[in-house]
Design a protein around this motif. Structure first.
Motif, PDB file in Angstrom:
ATOM      1  N   THR A 288      15.892  37.342  18.262  1.00  0.00           N
ATOM      2  CA  THR A 288      14.853  36.907  17.333  1.00  0.00           C
ATOM      3  C   THR A 288      14.327  35.542  17.769  1.00  0.00           C
ATOM      4  O   THR A 288      14.922  34.851  18.619  1.00  0.00           O
ATOM      5  CB  THR A 288      15.399  36.800  15.909  1.00  0.00           C
ATOM      6  N   ALA A 289      13.214  35.151  17.148  1.00  0.00           N
ATOM      7  CA  ALA A 289      12.686  33.814  17.410  1.00  0.00           C
ATOM      8  C   ALA A 289      13.712  32.745  17.055  1.00  0.00           C
ATOM      9  O   ALA A 289      13.888  31.752  17.771  1.00  0.00           O
ATOM     10  CB  ALA A 289      11.394  33.612  16.626  1.00  0.00           C
ATOM     11  N   GLN A 290      14.432  32.948  15.956  1.00  0.00           N
ATOM     12  CA  GLN A 290      15.451  31.984  15.545  1.00  0.00           C
ATOM     13  C   GLN A 290      16.584  31.921  16.562  1.00  0.00           C
ATOM     14  O   GLN A 290      17.071  30.832  16.890  1.00  0.00           O
ATOM     15  CB  GLN A 290      15.995  32.352  14.166  1.00  0.00           C
ATOM     16  N   ASP A 291      17.009  33.097  17.053  1.00  0.00           N
ATOM     17  CA  ASP A 291      18.048  33.117  18.094  1.00  0.00           C
ATOM     18  C   ASP A 291      17.613  32.281  19.295  1.00  0.00           C
ATOM     19  O   ASP A 291      18.390  31.486  19.842  1.00  0.00           O
ATOM     20  CB  ASP A 291      18.303  34.554  18.572  1.00  0.00           C
ATOM     21  N   ALA A 293      15.334  29.849  19.464  1.00  0.00           N
ATOM     22  CA  ALA A 293      15.247  28.418  19.169  1.00  0.00           C
ATOM     23  C   ALA A 293      16.622  27.776  19.118  1.00  0.00           C
ATOM     24  O   ALA A 293      16.810  26.645  19.595  1.00  0.00           O
ATOM     25  CB  ALA A 293      14.504  28.218  17.846  1.00  0.00           C
ATOM     26  N   GLU A 294      17.594  28.470  18.549  1.00  0.00           N
ATOM     27  CA  GLU A 294      18.948  27.908  18.456  1.00  0.00           C
ATOM     28  C   GLU A 294      19.579  27.739  19.827  1.00  0.00           C
ATOM     29  O   GLU A 294      20.355  26.816  20.053  1.00  0.00           O
ATOM     30  CB  GLU A 294      19.812  28.807  17.576  1.00  0.00           C
ATOM     31  N   ARG A 295      19.212  28.625  20.733  1.00  0.00           N
ATOM     32  CA  ARG A 295      19.834  28.587  22.062  1.00  0.00           C
ATOM     33  C   ARG A 295      19.092  27.680  23.027  1.00  0.00           C
ATOM     34  O   ARG A 295      19.705  26.969  23.832  1.00  0.00           O
ATOM     35  CB  ARG A 295      19.908  30.007  22.624  1.00  0.00           C
ATOM     36  N   PHE A 296      17.745  27.674  22.958  1.00  0.00           N
ATOM     37  CA  PHE A 296      16.951  26.977  23.964  1.00  0.00           C
ATOM     38  C   PHE A 296      16.059  25.868  23.397  1.00  0.00           C
ATOM     39  O   PHE A 296      15.430  25.131  24.163  1.00  0.00           O
ATOM     40  CB  PHE A 296      16.063  27.980  24.721  1.00  0.00           C
ATOM     41  N   GLY A 297      15.970  25.764  22.083  1.00  0.00           N
ATOM     42  CA  GLY A 297      15.108  24.755  21.492  1.00  0.00           C
ATOM     43  C   GLY A 297      13.691  25.266  21.279  1.00  0.00           C
ATOM     44  O   GLY A 297      13.399  26.451  21.458  1.00  0.00           O
ATOM     45  N   THR A 298      12.794  24.340  20.899  1.00  0.00           N
ATOM     46  CA  THR A 298      11.426  24.730  20.535  1.00  0.00           C
ATOM     47  C   THR A 298      10.381  24.195  21.507  1.00  0.00           C
ATOM     48  O   THR A 298       9.184  24.258  21.224  1.00  0.00           O
ATOM     49  CB  THR A 298      11.089  24.237  19.113  1.00  0.00           C
ATOM     50  N   GLU A 299      10.812  23.658  22.638  1.00  0.00           N
ATOM     51  CA  GLU A 299       9.820  23.260  23.639  1.00  0.00           C
ATOM     52  C   GLU A 299       9.183  24.498  24.263  1.00  0.00           C
ATOM     53  O   GLU A 299       9.709  25.615  24.149  1.00  0.00           O
ATOM     54  CB  GLU A 299      10.475  22.409  24.725  1.00  0.00           C
ATOM     55  N   GLU A 300       8.036  24.320  24.904  1.00  0.00           N
ATOM     56  CA  GLU A 300       7.353  25.462  25.533  1.00  0.00           C
ATOM     57  C   GLU A 300       7.864  25.644  26.948  1.00  0.00           C
ATOM     58  O   GLU A 300       7.992  24.672  27.712  1.00  0.00           O
ATOM     59  CB  GLU A 300       5.833  25.229  25.560  1.00  0.00           C
TER      60      GLU A 300
END
Length: 305
Positions: A288-291, A293-300
């Motif tokens: 998921t998107a949350q998975d 973000a938790e693993r790699f962060g929210t940078e592009e």
């Protein structure tokens, strides 16, 4: 009672064979394929349906070999029908039936003659497709048309969703045309081949995304090859990635292609426009998107080929 030999496979084969049986056609033989163990079998079985109804079944590798041709000739069929059978029937077979050989094709002929017409129609952004019952010749999908049934393609329909519609369209076209066909009064409309083209088969590598394409075109590719087909592929952070489902979020903004998560939603920037990514896999695992973000962060992160 009219006699037929039926070449059939896949869901269209099942539904159209059911139509023949329901309308009292004597099906003397069904010719189908053995399932390929390397293929994902998500569709119904023609062989099982035939066996339920006591219809003999054969599964030759090549239906055009002399022994198969002679077996069919001995049955003296009035009609041959081909419903999503994957091999071309050559002249000796086509010459056997006294009243003609007919095929059900998954497009509105003469558009999208050839292989995987549903997938090609979506890739090209068509808003309509359908099924066509036509007479067979030695050249694929160019014989006279007996019946057609159109269905819509909605902007976010996947190939699987459209194929389900085309399956129903095929059943409707055959069901409506069969009484006149059996009575010898069905129309025959020649095709204007200049109004369509021929398309070949597709391979998994054809699903590789070119992020320089506009968002709408990439969205069309994603939905054309979404599961149960192989999926649209790319690479992110050097890892294999499959984009499984998208929505067009923006068609104007000029950006550098990349993937990121904002406010719990995943996005893919294209050279022109942006996609909302509803489902995706990274390294073979859906997340998921949350998975992400938790693993790699929210940078592009930039896509790499």
């Amino acid at each position: 009672m009219s006699r037929a030999v039926v070449f059939a496979y896949h869901n269209v084969g099942v539904r159209c064979l059911n139509v023949l049986l329901a309308q009292g056609v004597k099906v003397a033989l069904v010719v189908t394929h053995r399932d390929n163990p390397n293929e994902t079998i998500w569709f119904d079985s023609v062989q099982q349906l035939a066996e339920w109804h006591g219809v003999p079944v054969i599964t030759p590798e090549n239906p055009n070999v002399p022994e198969v041709v002679e077996q069919i000739r001995a049955l003296q069929p009035d009609f041959l029908f081909s419903f999503y059978y994957r091999e071309m029937l050559k002249a000796p077979l086509l010459a056997i039936p006294g009243r003609g050989a007919l095929n059900m094709h998954g497009s509105l002929l003469p558009k999208y003659r050839g292989r995987v017409p549903v997938n090609w129609a979506i890739i090209h952004g068509e808003t309509e497709t359908g099924a066509t019952l036509h007479y067979m010749t030695e050249k694929p999908d160019n014989g006279d048309i007996v019946a057609q049934q159109a269905v819509p393609i909605l902007p976010d329909d996947t190939a699987f969703a459209v194929f389900q519609k085309v399956t129903v369209a095929a059943e409707m076209a055959l069901h409506g045309a069969l009484p006149a066909l059996l009575a010898g009064t069905a129309p025959r409309t020649p095709q204007d081949l200049s109004q369509g083209g021929y398309f070949g088969g597709r391979h998994p590598q054809d699903g590789e995304i070119d992020w320089a394409q506009p968002a709408r075109r990439i969205h069309n590719l994603v939905r054309a090859v979404a599961p149960p087909y192989p999926g649209a592929t790319t690479r992110l952070m050097g890892r294999p990635m499959r984009i499984l489902q998208t929505l067009v979020d923006n068609e104007q903004e000029m950006t550098n292609p990349g993937f990121y998560v904002r406010n719990g939603k995943a996005y893919a920037s294209c050279r022109t426009g942006r996609l909302r990514v509803l489902r995706f896999e990274l390294d073979g695992s859906e997340m998921t998107a949350q998975d992400f973000a938790e693993r790699f962060g929210t940078e592009e992160f930039e896509f790499n080929r």
